[in-house]
Motif scaffolding. Structure first.
Motif, PDB file in Angstrom:
ATOM      1  N   LEU A  79     115.066  83.327  47.651  1.00 21.50           N
ATOM      2  CA  LEU A  79     114.815  82.256  46.688  1.00 21.50           C
ATOM      3  C   LEU A  79     115.901  81.180  46.744  1.00 21.50           C
ATOM      4  N   MET A  80     117.130  81.571  47.058  1.00 19.99           N
ATOM      5  CA  MET A  80     118.239  80.625  46.973  1.00 19.99           C
ATOM      6  C   MET A  80     118.613  79.991  48.303  1.00 19.99           C
ATOM      7  N   ALA A  81     118.300  80.633  49.423  1.00 18.92           N
ATOM      8  CA  ALA A  81     118.731  80.117  50.725  1.00 18.92           C
ATOM      9  C   ALA A  81     117.675  79.271  51.413  1.00 18.92           C
ATOM     10  N   ARG A  82     116.506  79.122  50.831  1.00 22.84           N
ATOM     11  CA  ARG A  82     115.477  78.290  51.456  1.00 22.84           C
ATOM     12  C   ARG A  82     115.896  76.825  51.414  1.00 22.84           C
ATOM     13  N   VAL A  83     115.395  76.049  52.372  1.00 24.34           N
ATOM     14  CA  VAL A  83     115.759  74.641  52.508  1.00 24.34           C
ATOM     15  C   VAL A  83     114.489  73.818  52.676  1.00 24.34           C
ATOM     16  N   SER A  84     114.425  72.702  51.980  1.00 30.16           N
ATOM     17  CA  SER A  84     113.333  71.756  52.160  1.00 30.16           C
ATOM     18  C   SER A  84     113.875  70.356  51.925  1.00 30.16           C
ATOM     19  N   ALA A  85     113.902  69.545  52.977  1.00 33.56           N
ATOM     20  CA  ALA A  85     114.398  68.171  52.869  1.00 33.56           C
ATOM     21  C   ALA A  85     113.516  67.270  53.715  1.00 33.56           C
ATOM     22  N   ARG A  86     113.067  66.181  53.121  1.00 28.73           N
ATOM     23  CA  ARG A  86     112.159  65.274  53.816  1.00 28.73           C
ATOM     24  C   ARG A  86     112.405  63.853  53.339  1.00 28.73           C
ATOM     25  N   ILE A  87     112.553  62.919  54.279  1.00 34.21           N
ATOM     26  CA  ILE A  87     112.679  61.521  53.924  1.00 34.21           C
ATOM     27  C   ILE A  87     111.981  60.690  54.991  1.00 34.21           C
ATOM     28  N   GLY A  88     111.309  59.637  54.582  1.00 35.17           N
ATOM     29  CA  GLY A  88     110.559  58.814  55.524  1.00 35.17           C
ATOM     30  C   GLY A  88     110.371  57.403  55.015  1.00 35.17           C
ATOM     31  N   LEU A  89     110.090  56.488  55.937  1.00 35.40           N
ATOM     32  CA  LEU A  89     109.856  55.080  55.630  1.00 35.40           C
ATOM     33  C   LEU A  89     108.591  54.628  56.342  1.00 35.40           C
ATOM     34  N   SER A  90     107.713  53.936  55.618  1.00 39.63           N
ATOM     35  CA  SER A  90     106.500  53.403  56.234  1.00 39.63           C
ATOM     36  C   SER A  90     106.380  51.921  55.903  1.00 39.63           C
ATOM     37  N   VAL A  91     105.854  51.172  56.850  1.00 37.45           N
ATOM     38  CA  VAL A  91     105.651  49.736  56.677  1.00 37.45           C
ATOM     39  C   VAL A  91     104.206  49.406  57.018  1.00 37.45           C
ATOM     40  N   LEU A  92     103.533  48.685  56.113  1.00 41.50           N
ATOM     41  CA  LEU A  92     102.133  48.298  56.304  1.00 41.50           C
ATOM     42  C   LEU A  92     101.260  49.508  56.582  1.00 41.50           C
TER      43      LEU A  92
END
Length: 424
Positions: free
Chosen positions: A357-370
């Motif tokens: 429960l504590m060691a899981r990782v989830s990271a997401r970042i993104g950029l979209s244009v038009l």
């Protein structure tokens, strides 16, 4: 609280002043570890003087709080992301400080009433609540994203947009989870301590719960110590001391406890994409940097980096046998071997559940244009690491039964040689 009540029995001094010292000490320990780790990771160079806000966000996530990412790039573009990761080095520092402060006034006591323990815990909780609110309000900032000189920068100039991304703590959720975290730490501290008093109604559980709890906490700490030694050796022999220092201060238990579950045979599913990566050994990044979800287990580690990863299995076996032997040695002599095995199996399964429960990782970042998603390879990315929970718990039960039986049998032999009795 006075040292003696009007009716005569002696009680410990644990009033508001002691609660304040406990909370401030925990906050100072967590803040120091997080600040040094962020400094080593380069956070001191963040634009806009964002270091204090990032530090507050790190402390929020360390107690299980939620920090949400958000973005804005005008009407023609959009940013999106999410982050769920716990810096367990900071968490561990806070848990040790809170547990020590909570138990210190209770030492050298045989029994404490439930109202007394509840009142002492409530004082700490009230002050901890104020800390959580303050951290939640401070953990917010916005950054402007440089688009560079490529096609993305040209689009920005053409349409006049300047994308920004920010973060902000979810204060109500942070307060709720932070109080649950505190309650868990105080409960574990009571279970682990050999000298802390329990209410009379709970004394019958002392012999069955405390040895197993102490064995599991020492198992987790031993895994962290081993990982620390390995990290220091790697830093001394292969370079990158600053990066290793950042890992030690922010995520060393993440690596150590992940390795503990992998050594038991557990499988984690993960993926690494873009400029981001896991703050872990390079081989883990290589295993997970694939177009689709990849498996992380002993087999894939051996396949990518040789047979030396089988040492994880050997290390787990040694650590579990030591934990089982210690649990049996701390238990009354009339406890049967099969009871030791069952208790260790349950304790190890709960420990693995906590890690998952504590060691899981989830990271997401993104950029979209038009409407075109994920433009700019230097900006968009994803890191994902989640356990296969049920198989991990099943393996923990099997390992616990086997190690518990072997460790208790060894303890029984030594007791016999020493002239003491033992259970069957």
């Amino acid at each position: 609280m006075s040292a003696r009540t009007s009716s005569g029995p002696v009680v410990s001094r644990h009033g508001w002043a002691h609660a304040l010292v406990t909370v401030i000490g925990a906050l100072a320990a967590m803040g120091a570890v997080a600040a040094l780790g962020l400094w080593a990771a380069g956070a001191a160079d963040l634009p806009g003087g964002a270091f204090p806000q990032v530090l507050a966000a790190t402390l929020v996530t360390a107690v299980g709080g939620t920090v949400r990412l958000s973005g804005d790039a005008g009407g023609l573009a959009g940013t999106e992301g999410g982050l769920a990761v716990i810096p367990l080095s900071v968490t561990l520092a806070g848990a040790l400080a809170v547990g020590w402060g909570f138990l210190r006034p209770l030492r050298r006591r045989a029994v404490a009433g439930a109202p007394e323990l509840g009142g002492w815990a409530a004082r700490i909780a009230v002050l901890w609540l104020l800390v959580l609110v303050g951290l939640g309000l401070a953990a917010r900032h916005t950054f402007e994203i440089p688009l560079g000189d490529g096609p993305l920068g040209d689009l920005g100039e053409l349409f006049g947009f300047r994308p920004v991304v920010g973060f902000a703590a979810d204060v109500p959720l942070t307060v709720l989870i932070g109080l649950v975290w505190l309650a868990g730490v105080l409960l574990v501290a009571l279970m682990v301590s050999g000298g802390a008093p329990l209410p009379g109604g709970l004394l019958r559980f002392q012999a069955s719960v405390r040895p197993a709890a102490r064995a599991m906490v020492r198992l987790l700490l031993a895994a962290v110590v081993i990982a620390l030694v390995v990290a220091l050796v790697v830093a001394a022999t292969r370079g990158h001391p600053v990066e290793t220092f950042a890992l030690i201060l922010l995520g060393l238990p993440n690596v150590a406890w992940l390795a503990l579950t992998v050594g038991l045979g557990a499988t984690w599913d993960g993926r690494v994409e873009g400029p981001f990566g896991l703050p872990m050994p390079q081989v883990l990044d290589e295993v997970l940097r694939t177009p689709e979800l990849s498996e992380l287990n002993l087999g894939t580690l051996v396949e990518h980096d040789g047979a030396r990863w089988w040492w994880l299995l050997v290390a787990d076996a040694v650590l579990l046998l030591a934990a089982a032997f210690m649990m049996a040695a701390l238990s009354p002599a009339d406890v049967r071997v099969r009871q030791h095995a069952v208790r260790l199996a349950v304790a190890l399964a709960l420990t693995v559940l906590m890690i998952c429960l504590m060691a899981r990782v989830s990271a997401r970042i993104g950029l979209s244009v038009l409407g075109i998603g994920d433009l700019g390879e230097g900006f968009s990315g994803e890191v994902l690491l989640t356990p296969r929970l049920w198989s991990a718990l099943g393996l923990a039960l099997l390992w616990g039964l086997a190690a518990g039986f072997a460790g208790a049998s060894a303890a029984r032999v030594l007791r016999r040689r020493g002239g003491g009795g033992t259970g069957r």
